[in-house]
Design a protein around this motif. Structure first.
Motif, short mmCIF file in Angstrom:
data_model
loop_
_atom_site.label_atom_id
_atom_site.label_comp_id
_atom_site.label_asym_id
_atom_site.label_seq_id
_atom_site.Cartn_x
_atom_site.Cartn_y
_atom_site.Cartn_z
N ALA A 13 0.68 -1.29 -0.02
CA ALA A 13 -0.03 -0.02 -0.14
C ALA A 13 0.88 1.44 -0.13
O ALA A 13 0.52 2.11 0.53
CB ALA A 13 -0.81 0.16 1.42
N MET A 14 2.17 1.27 -0.46
CA MET A 14 2.80 2.43 -0.55
C MET A 14 3.25 2.66 -2.04
O MET A 14 3.95 3.52 -2.30
CB MET A 14 4.18 2.00 0.14
N GLY A 15 2.44 2.02 -3.12
CA GLY A 15 2.74 2.17 -4.47
C GLY A 15 3.82 1.54 -4.91
O GLY A 15 3.94 1.22 -6.23
N TYR A 16 4.46 0.52 -4.16
CA TYR A 16 5.51 -0.57 -4.82
C TYR A 16 4.75 -1.55 -5.87
O TYR A 16 5.37 -1.81 -6.52
CB TYR A 16 6.14 -1.00 -3.68
N GLY A 17 3.57 -1.98 -5.27
CA GLY A 17 2.86 -2.76 -6.02
C GLY A 17 2.70 -2.37 -7.80
O GLY A 17 2.57 -3.29 -8.59
N THR A 18 2.43 -1.00 -7.68
CA THR A 18 2.02 -0.62 -8.97
C THR A 18 3.37 -0.61 -9.81
O THR A 18 3.27 -0.68 -10.87
CB THR A 18 1.69 0.86 -8.85
N ILE A 19 4.37 -0.21 -8.98
CA ILE A 19 5.60 -0.06 -9.89
C ILE A 19 6.02 -1.35 -10.27
O ILE A 19 6.62 -1.77 -11.40
CB ILE A 19 6.86 0.53 -8.86
N LYS A 42 -7.35 -5.46 -5.76
CA LYS A 42 -7.67 -4.03 -5.96
C LYS A 42 -6.63 -3.27 -6.89
O LYS A 42 -7.20 -2.45 -7.74
CB LYS A 42 -7.50 -3.53 -4.53
N ASN A 43 -5.41 -3.58 -6.76
CA ASN A 43 -4.40 -2.82 -7.68
C ASN A 43 -4.42 -3.19 -9.10
O ASN A 43 -4.49 -2.53 -9.95
CB ASN A 43 -2.89 -3.35 -7.06
N LYS A 85 -7.70 -1.80 -10.68
CA LYS A 85 -7.34 -0.26 -10.80
C LYS A 85 -6.63 -0.01 -12.25
O LYS A 85 -6.84 0.92 -12.75
CB LYS A 85 -6.50 0.24 -9.74
N ILE A 86 -5.59 -0.94 -12.38
CA ILE A 86 -4.61 -0.66 -13.68
C ILE A 86 -5.40 -1.44 -14.97
O ILE A 86 -4.98 -1.68 -16.00
CB ILE A 86 -3.32 -1.10 -13.62
N LEU A 114 -0.85 5.55 -16.17
CA LEU A 114 0.03 4.65 -15.36
C LEU A 114 1.46 4.72 -15.60
O LEU A 114 2.31 4.96 -14.69
CB LEU A 114 -0.58 3.01 -15.50
N LEU A 153 2.79 7.83 -14.43
CA LEU A 153 2.71 7.93 -12.74
C LEU A 153 3.88 7.29 -12.53
O LEU A 153 4.79 7.76 -11.50
CB LEU A 153 1.60 7.12 -12.26
N LYS A 199 7.12 9.42 -12.61
CA LYS A 199 7.25 10.37 -11.63
C LYS A 199 8.10 10.04 -10.50
O LYS A 199 8.67 10.54 -9.88
CB LYS A 199 5.83 10.81 -11.02
N PHE A 200 8.23 8.71 -10.39
CA PHE A 200 9.06 8.20 -9.20
C PHE A 200 10.18 7.46 -9.63
O PHE A 200 11.07 7.21 -8.75
CB PHE A 200 8.21 7.14 -8.42
#
Lengths: 192, 73
Positions: free
Chosen positions: A98-104, A135-136, A139-140, A176, A179, A182-183
């Motif tokens: 839940a810190m964004g790492y899953g998306t990366i 959930k992740n 979302k994508i 995506l 986003l 950006k990181f």
């Protein structure tokens, strides 16, 4: 905001300490609970698995890093009969959830499978209890199909995750991707 | 920045109607507060407020009000 540097290192380039750590990471309860195989992985079983991946040209194992800190493990197995690569992955620490790492993680799995390894389609399975991942994925806009399967004598709800290269290529300028970058620096290091 | 504007930014990140953002609503009870939303929130904080939000601060966010408070004045 300082961007992080992404690196993926394939098994043949991993050092022995990291290879041993993979078993330690995998055996953490929060990971094991979301896996199809939930018993503790012993040293011998782990070594057999590592040896099997090494010998099979259709299999890969990666450790993903951000700023040289490992954050995820990804495995893949190409299925020539169905012409897709089956992938499995996990974040190695609860702190990364839940810190964004899953998306990366999800983004770079696609990049490696489609752009670096050249596969046309990806396949994955997620337990219905793994709500965080589901959930992740929803979302994508990942393509998900729910099925029931018997695992160790119990009927379990499984979500099948499908991806294809054409859709990946069409999404190259997606929200995506913007986003993620950006990181993370655009110049990723993929060591195959 | 007005509270209204902050709520608009949050609603955009979470992709919900602004009316759903009740201050005491718990983020953990929102399906929309996920990995993508967290990244979007961190990016928004940097772009709109020039603030770098770290993991420890994200973990402390319990409610919508907490998120609004981090967004500051």
């Amino acid at each position: 905001m300082k961007k992080m540097k992404f690196k993926a290192v394939e098994l043949k380039y991993l050092d022995e300490v990291t290879i041993k750590n993979i078993r330690v990471w995998r055996n953490q309860k929060f990971i094991a609970d979301q896996m199809f195989t939930q018993h503790e992985i012993g040293e011998e079983e782990h070594q057999r698995w590592i040896d099997a991946v090494r010998k099979d040209e259709n299999r890969h194992l990666f450790v993903f890093y951000l700023d040289d800190q490992p954050f995820a493990v990804v495995q893949s197995r190409y299925d020539p009969q169905h012409d897709y690569v089956e992938t499995g992955d996990y974040l190695i620490s609860e702190e990364y959830q839940a810190m964004g790492y899953g998306t990366i993680l999800r983004y770079f799995i696609s990049q490696i499978m489609f752009d670096y390894l050249g596969y046309e389609a990806t396949y994955g399975e997620v337990l219905g209890t793994n709500q965080r991942s589901l959930k992740n994925l929803k979302k994508i806009n990942a393509s998900l199909k729910k099925v029931n399967r018997d695992i160790d004598g119990k009927s379990r709800e499984i979500y099948i995750l499908l991806g294809d290269k054409k859709k990946w290529e069409e999404e190259q300028n997606s929200k995506l991707q913007c986003l993620v970058y950006k990181f993370v620096e655009k110049e990723a290091e993929i060591i195959l | 920045m007005s509270n209204e504007k902050k709520l608009e930014l949050l609603a955009d990140i979470l992709d919900v109607d602004i009316d759903e953002l009740v201050p005491e609503k718990r983020l953990s009870e929102m399906d929309e507060w996920d990995s993508v939303a967290v990244l979007s929130f961190i990016a928004m904080m940097d772009e709109e407020f020039g603030k770098e939000v770290r993991g420890a601060e994200i973990r402390k966010l319990v409610t919508i009000q907490d998120a609004l408070d981090v967004m500051g004045e």
